[in-house]
Design a protein around this motif. Structure first.
Motif, PDB file in Angstrom:
ATOM      1  N   GLN A 241       0.846  -1.197   0.000  1.00 44.36           N
ATOM      2  CA  GLN A 241       0.000   0.000   0.000  1.00 44.36           C
ATOM      3  C   GLN A 241       0.875   1.239   0.000  1.00 44.36           C
ATOM      4  O   GLN A 241       1.829   1.325   0.777  1.00 44.36           O
ATOM      5  N   ASP A 242       0.557   2.170  -0.896  1.00 46.36           N
ATOM      6  CA  ASP A 242       1.313   3.418  -0.957  1.00 46.36           C
ATOM      7  C   ASP A 242       0.962   4.268   0.264  1.00 46.36           C
ATOM      8  O   ASP A 242      -0.193   4.638   0.460  1.00 46.36           O
ATOM      9  N   ARG A 243       1.959   4.598   1.087  1.00 40.95           N
ATOM     10  CA  ARG A 243       1.709   5.338   2.324  1.00 40.95           C
ATOM     11  C   ARG A 243       2.184   6.787   2.223  1.00 40.95           C
ATOM     12  O   ARG A 243       2.322   7.474   3.237  1.00 40.95           O
ATOM     13  N   ALA A 244       2.429   7.254   1.010  1.00 40.55           N
ATOM     14  CA  ALA A 244       2.900   8.625   0.819  1.00 40.55           C
ATOM     15  C   ALA A 244       1.827   9.623   1.241  1.00 40.55           C
ATOM     16  O   ALA A 244       0.623   9.347   1.160  1.00 40.55           O
ATOM     17  N   GLY A 245       2.275  10.799   1.699  1.00 45.35           N
ATOM     18  CA  GLY A 245       1.352  11.814   2.164  1.00 45.35           C
ATOM     19  C   GLY A 245       1.350  13.081   1.342  1.00 45.35           C
ATOM     20  O   GLY A 245       0.641  14.035   1.674  1.00 45.35           O
ATOM     21  N   LEU A 246       2.140  13.123   0.270  1.00 46.90           N
ATOM     22  CA  LEU A 246       2.164  14.277  -0.620  1.00 46.90           C
ATOM     23  C   LEU A 246       1.866  13.832  -2.045  1.00 46.90           C
ATOM     24  O   LEU A 246       1.948  12.647  -2.377  1.00 46.90           O
ATOM     25  N   LEU A 247       1.551  14.802  -2.881  1.00 51.89           N
ATOM     26  CA  LEU A 247       1.131  14.505  -4.244  1.00 51.89           C
ATOM     27  C   LEU A 247       2.245  13.857  -5.051  1.00 51.89           C
ATOM     28  O   LEU A 247       2.009  12.935  -5.830  1.00 51.89           O
ATOM     29  N   PHE A 248       3.466  14.310  -4.856  1.00 49.69           N
ATOM     30  CA  PHE A 248       4.613  13.791  -5.619  1.00 49.69           C
ATOM     31  C   PHE A 248       5.694  13.304  -4.658  1.00 49.69           C
ATOM     32  O   PHE A 248       5.941  13.921  -3.617  1.00 49.69           O
ATOM     33  N   GLY A 249       6.351  12.237  -5.037  1.00 50.60           N
ATOM     34  CA  GLY A 249       7.510  11.775  -4.290  1.00 50.60           C
ATOM     35  C   GLY A 249       7.166  10.871  -3.119  1.00 50.60           C
ATOM     36  O   GLY A 249       6.036  10.851  -2.627  1.00 50.60           O
ATOM     37  N   PRO A 250       8.168  10.119  -2.639  1.00 53.97           N
ATOM     38  CA  PRO A 250       7.960   9.177  -1.525  1.00 53.97           C
ATOM     39  C   PRO A 250       8.086   9.868  -0.174  1.00 53.97           C
ATOM     40  O   PRO A 250       8.987   9.574   0.622  1.00 53.97           O
ATOM     41  N   PHE A 251       7.186  10.794   0.093  1.00 57.23           N
ATOM     42  CA  PHE A 251       7.287  11.594   1.315  1.00 57.23           C
ATOM     43  C   PHE A 251       6.074  11.362   2.215  1.00 57.23           C
ATOM     44  O   PHE A 251       4.931  11.392   1.748  1.00 57.23           O
ATOM     45  N   SER A 252       6.347  11.156   3.496  1.00 56.31           N
ATOM     46  CA  SER A 252       5.306  11.102   4.507  1.00 56.31           C
ATOM     47  C   SER A 252       5.576  12.244   5.477  1.00 56.31           C
ATOM     48  O   SER A 252       6.348  12.098   6.432  1.00 56.31           O
ATOM     49  N   PRO A 253       4.958  13.413   5.257  1.00 55.72           N
ATOM     50  CA  PRO A 253       5.338  14.611   6.010  1.00 55.72           C
ATOM     51  C   PRO A 253       5.082  14.528   7.505  1.00 55.72           C
ATOM     52  O   PRO A 253       5.697  15.264   8.269  1.00 55.72           O
ATOM     53  N   ILE A 254       4.194  13.630   7.953  1.00 55.53           N
ATOM     54  CA  ILE A 254       3.958  13.540   9.395  1.00 55.53           C
ATOM     55  C   ILE A 254       5.220  13.070  10.109  1.00 55.53           C
ATOM     56  O   ILE A 254       5.522  13.508  11.219  1.00 55.53           O
ATOM     57  N   TYR A 255       5.998  12.203   9.457  1.00 55.45           N
ATOM     58  CA  TYR A 255       7.257  11.751  10.071  1.00 55.45           C
ATOM     59  C   TYR A 255       8.327  12.828   9.965  1.00 55.45           C
ATOM     60  O   TYR A 255       9.142  12.987  10.877  1.00 55.45           O
ATOM     61  N   GLY A 256       8.331  13.565   8.863  1.00 57.69           N
ATOM     62  CA  GLY A 256       9.276  14.669   8.746  1.00 57.69           C
ATOM     63  C   GLY A 256       9.021  15.734   9.794  1.00 57.69           C
ATOM     64  O   GLY A 256       9.956  16.215  10.450  1.00 57.69           O
ATOM     65  N   CYS A 257       7.744  16.100   9.981  1.00 57.82           N
ATOM     66  CA  CYS A 257       7.403  17.105  11.001  1.00 57.82           C
ATOM     67  C   CYS A 257       7.641  16.564  12.406  1.00 57.82           C
ATOM     68  O   CYS A 257       8.074  17.294  13.303  1.00 57.82           O
ATOM     69  N   GLY A 258       7.360  15.265  12.610  1.00 61.04           N
ATOM     70  CA  GLY A 258       7.619  14.667  13.914  1.00 61.04           C
ATOM     71  C   GLY A 258       9.092  14.696  14.268  1.00 61.04           C
ATOM     72  O   GLY A 258       9.473  14.995  15.413  1.00 61.04           O
ATOM     73  N   ALA A 259       9.952  14.412  13.290  1.00 59.26           N
ATOM     74  CA  ALA A 259      11.393  14.475  13.525  1.00 59.26           C
ATOM     75  C   ALA A 259      11.847  15.898  13.829  1.00 59.26           C
ATOM     76  O   ALA A 259      12.724  16.120  14.678  1.00 59.26           O
ATOM     77  N   LEU A 260      11.242  16.880  13.147  1.00 63.99           N
ATOM     78  CA  LEU A 260      11.566  18.281  13.426  1.00 63.99           C
ATOM     79  C   LEU A 260      11.202  18.650  14.863  1.00 63.99           C
ATOM     80  O   LEU A 260      11.990  19.285  15.568  1.00 63.99           O
ATOM     81  N   LEU A 261      10.004  18.254  15.293  1.00 66.21           N
ATOM     82  CA  LEU A 261       9.573  18.582  16.652  1.00 66.21           C
ATOM     83  C   LEU A 261      10.483  17.935  17.690  1.00 66.21           C
ATOM     84  O   LEU A 261      10.872  18.565  18.682  1.00 66.21           O
ATOM     85  N   MET A 262      10.832  16.687  17.475  1.00 59.56           N
ATOM     86  CA  MET A 262      11.708  16.008  18.426  1.00 59.56           C
ATOM     87  C   MET A 262      13.098  16.630  18.445  1.00 59.56           C
ATOM     88  O   MET A 262      13.727  16.739  19.499  1.00 59.56           O
ATOM     89  N   THR A 263      13.568  17.046  17.282  1.00 57.28           N
ATOM     90  CA  THR A 263      14.874  17.705  17.225  1.00 57.28           C
ATOM     91  C   THR A 263      14.841  19.030  17.966  1.00 57.28           C
ATOM     92  O   THR A 263      15.747  19.358  18.736  1.00 57.28           O
ATOM     93  N   LEU A 264      13.783  19.811  17.751  1.00 60.20           N
ATOM     94  CA  LEU A 264      13.683  21.121  18.391  1.00 60.20           C
ATOM     95  C   LEU A 264      13.555  21.006  19.913  1.00 60.20           C
ATOM     96  O   LEU A 264      14.190  21.747  20.658  1.00 60.20           O
TER      97      LEU A 264
END
Length: 422
Positions: A241-264
Motif C-alpha cells: 500500500q502506498d503510504r505517501a502523504g504528498l502529491l509527488f515523491g515518496p514523502f510522509s510529512p507527518i514523520y518529517g514534522c515529527g522528527a523536526l519537533l523532536m529535534t527542536l
C-alpha cells in the motif's frame, strides 16, 4: 644604569602599556556591538512612523468590528438563534475570532513601538505576529478550504518577515559582518568534521534552516519507507500500500514534522537518560499525531488512521501503542540516526550545498501547496460542490477521484465531518 634598574624599568613599561590596553578594551565596545547600538538608536524614517500610526488605526478599527462579531456570536448562541452548525465549527470560528483580536492587539503594540522609535522591541513583537498569522491561516483553511483569504495571510507573513529584517539592528549588522566570516568558518568546520554541530555545546545540532530542512526531507522519506514495509509485513501481509502523504515523491510529512519537533524539543537532551527521551518523545509524537488527525478531519473530512478500540485510544486519533512507537523512534532518532544524518548531510559538496537546498526547498513547497489544493478539490467534488474555478478544473482533469484514491490509499474523505459542512 644597572641591569636591575633596566629590568625594573622594562617591567614598569610593560605594566603601564597593559593597563592602557585594558582600559581601552573597557572603554571601547566591539565594532559590531557599537554598530548594532548605533543602528538601534538611529531614528526611524517618517514613512515607518506613518506605517506605525496606520497599524494603530487599523488595529483599533479591527478590534471594534471583531468585538461586535464576537458579541453577536455569543448572543446568538445564548438565545439559540445561531445557524445549525456543529460544535467543531463553532470552536474553530471562535478560535479564529480571538486570533484576529490578538493579531490586532499585536499590531497596535508594534505601531506604538514604531512611534516611540523602539525598533528592536517592534522587531521582537513580530515573532508573535508570525504565530498568530499561521494560526489564523489554519483556521481559515478549516473553515473555507483553499480560499483567497489564505493569500492575504501569505502576503502578510512575507511582508512582516521583510519588515523585521529591516527593523532588527542585529539582523542588519549581521548582513554586514556575517557573510564576510561565515563561509570560511563553515569550510573550517567541514574540514574538522564539526559542521552542523551546536557551537555552544548545549545541544547536539545547530538549529538552522539548512539542517532542519534536510531532517524534514530525509525523515519524510524514511517514514514513508518504514510505514510501507510495516504494512506489507504486519498489517496486511503480502499487500503493498502506498503510504505517501504528498502529491509527488515518496514523502510522509507527518514523520518529517515529527522528527523536526523532536529535534527542536530534545536537541539539548541528547546526552540524557534513554527513559526520559522515550517518554518525552512519546508525548510529543502522540500530541502531534492527535493534532494532525483533528486538522485533517476538520479541514478536509480526511481520515488516514483510526486507533479506536486499541490500548489507551484517545478518540481514535492516537493510542498507547502509537505513543510507545513514537517514543522508540525518538530514542533511535536522537541517539543513533541524528549523528548519522548529520554526517550524510555534510557529504553534500560545498559548491552544491546552497543551490541544491534551494532547489529542493522550492520543490517541497510546490509539492505541499499542490497537495493541499488537490485534497481540497477532492473534498469539494465528494461534497458535490460545483467545479467552477480554473484550479478546480485543473485538479479535476489531472488528479481526479480515482487518481487521488490510488495515491492516498490509506485515506478516506468524509465531507460531513469537516467543519465547513458541520
Amino acid at each position: 644604569m644597572s641591569d636591575f634598574e633596566n629590568s625594573k624599568k622594562l617591567h614598569e613599561d610593560i605594566e603601564l602599556n597593559s593597563c592602557c590596553w585594558y582600559k581601552r578594551k573597557l572603554s571601547v565596545p566591539a565594532a559590531s556591538d557599537s554598530s548594532a547600538q548605533d543602528i538601534d538608536r538611529k531614528k526611524l524614517p517618517l514613512a515607518v512612523k506613518i506605517f506605525g500610526a496606520l497599524c494603530i488605526a487599523a488595529a483599533l478599527f479591527g478590534l471594534v468590528g471583531l468585538g461586535e462579531s464576537i458579541w453577536s456570536a455569543v448572543e446568538m448562541l445564548r438565545h439559540g438563534t445561531a445557524p445549525q452548525i456543529g460544535l467543531s465549527s463553532i470552536v474553530v470560528v471562535f478560535v479564529r475570532l480571538f486570533d484576529l483580536a490578538l493579531l490586532a492587539v499585536a499590531y497596535m503594540i508594534i505601531g506604538v513601538r514604531l512611534l516611540r522609535n523602539q525598533r528592536r522591541y517592534a522587531a521582537i513583537m513580530l515573532y508573535a505576529v508570525y504565530v498568530l498569522l499561521i494560526l489564523g491561516a489554519l483556521c481559515s483553511l478549516m473553515l473555507y478550504g483553499m480560499d483567497p483569504r489564505l493569500i492575504l495571510y501569505d502576503v502578510l507573513l512575507v511582508l512582516m518577515i521583510c519588515f523585521q529584517v529591516y527593523l532588527d539592528p542585529g539582523l542588519r549588522q549581521e548582513r554586514i559582518d556575517w557573510f564576510k566570516k561565515r563561509e570560511n568558518t563553515l569550510r573550517k568546520e567541514q574540514s574538522e568534521g564539526t559542521l552542523g554541530r551546536d557551537p555552544s555545546g548545549k545541544g547536539f545540532l545547530e538549529l538552522n534552516f539548512f539542517n532542519l530542512f534536510w531532517i524534514f526531507v530525509v525523515c519524510s522519506i524514511l517514514g514513508d519507507v518504514m510505514e510501507s514495509i510495516f504494512h506489507v509485513i504486519v498489517v496486511d501481509p503480502g499487500h503493498w500500500q502506498d503510504r505517501a502523504g504528498l502529491l509527488f515523491g515518496p514523502f510522509s510529512p507527518i514523520y518529517g514534522c515529527g522528527a523536526l519537533l523532536m529535534t527542536l524539543f530534545l536537541n539539548r537532551l541528547y546526552k540524557r537518560n534513554i527513559v526520559l527521551v522515550f517518554f518525552l518523545s512519546a508525548i510529543i509524537g502522540g500530541a502531534f499525531e492527535y493534532f494532525v488527525s483533528v486538522f485533517m478531519q476538520y479541514t478536509f473530512g480526511a481520515v488516514a488512521w483510526d486507533y479506536t478500540g486499541q490500548w489507551l485510544s484517545i478518540g481514535g486519533r492516537t493510542c498507547g501503542i502509537a505513543m510507545c512507537a513514537w517514543g522508540a523512534l525518538g530514542v533511535v532518532w536522537l541517539k543513533l540516526l541524528l549523528p548519522l544524518l548529520l554526517k550524510l548531510i555534510d557529504l553534500i559538496p560545498w559548491n552544491w550545498r546552497y543551490t541544491l537546498t534551494t532547489i529542493a526547498a522550492v520543490f517541497m513547497a510546490i509539492d505541499c501547496v499542490m497537495s493541499l489544493q488537490a485534497l481540497d478539490c477532492w473534498y469539494e467534488r465528494l461534497a458535490n460542490d460545483p467545479v467552477n474555478s480554473p484550479i478546480q478544473h485543473f485538479y479535476a482533469e489531472h488528479f481526479d477521484n480515482s487518481w487521488m484514491e490510488n495515491r492516498f490509499q490509506s485515506m478516506t474523505i468524509h465531507p460531513d465531518s469537516a467543519v465547513r459542512n458541520s
